[in-house]
Design an enzyme around this catalytic site. Sequence first.
Site, PDB file in Angstrom:
ATOM      1  CG  ASN A 116      53.599 -30.607 -24.930  1.00 53.73           C
ATOM      2  OD1 ASN A 116      54.696 -30.828 -24.706  1.00 53.73           O
ATOM      3  ND2 ASN A 116      52.921 -30.139 -26.344  1.00 53.73           N
ATOM      4  CB  ILE A 117      55.836 -28.082 -19.579  1.00 54.28           C
ATOM      5  CG1 ILE A 117      54.654 -28.626 -18.464  1.00 54.28           C
ATOM      6  CG2 ILE A 117      56.424 -26.889 -19.336  1.00 54.28           C
ATOM      7  CD1 ILE A 117      55.427 -28.883 -17.194  1.00 54.28           C
ATOM      8  CB  CYS A 141      49.790 -18.549 -14.804  1.00 56.18           C
ATOM      9  SG  CYS A 141      50.154 -19.422 -13.238  1.00 56.18           S
TER      10      CYS A 141
END
Length: 207
Positions: A116-117, A141
């Site tokens: 789920n980006i 990140c």
Amino acid sequence: MKVDQDLNQQERDICRTIEVVPSAVTKQSTMAADNFDSNGEELYTPPLNFSMVDNGIFRSGFPDTANFSFLKTLGLRSIVYLCPEPYPEHNMEFLKDNRIHLFQFGIEGTKEPFVNIPEDTIREALKVVLDVRNHPLLIHCKRGKHRTGCLVGCLRKIQRWCLTSIFDEYQRFAAAKARLSDQRFMELFDASGFKDIPPSPCSCSRR
């Protein structure tokens, strides 16, 4: 006689204590020397997966204290951090000392098939990345592969790169960990809301 024995014992104890000190000093000197070359010049260590994306925009994995000297050479104004975890205290101190602004967009690290980006979060991060007032800027990140790769891939769509070049760049950093879901997200990303951004040349334009 007993006094002499006590004195001899004390002298031996002092010697043993003194013998420990040089080894500690040598160890510290060796560690410090690792940061310099044979000419005494300071060595700079970039973070994992570091690369230049565009003028004033860089990408990497999570920077550690060993990378701080290198990051200082970039003259960063901002860092775009794509993880939900709190930024480490020593990193925050580095940002404060160098007047670097932190923009955090907490995107969960996900693995297929449960992906789920958050497109809204990617769009907000892109607004920061595209604002030249935040440059020079570093995107990162944890390892500079998936979340960073998706954000950079969406930036490339805004710069009107062809999908082949976008995927090539993504796969170069993700390597064996490349995810089809990430590439699908970049393919479907609607870049039409960023019309004022000038195009950037990619490998497709040179073929």
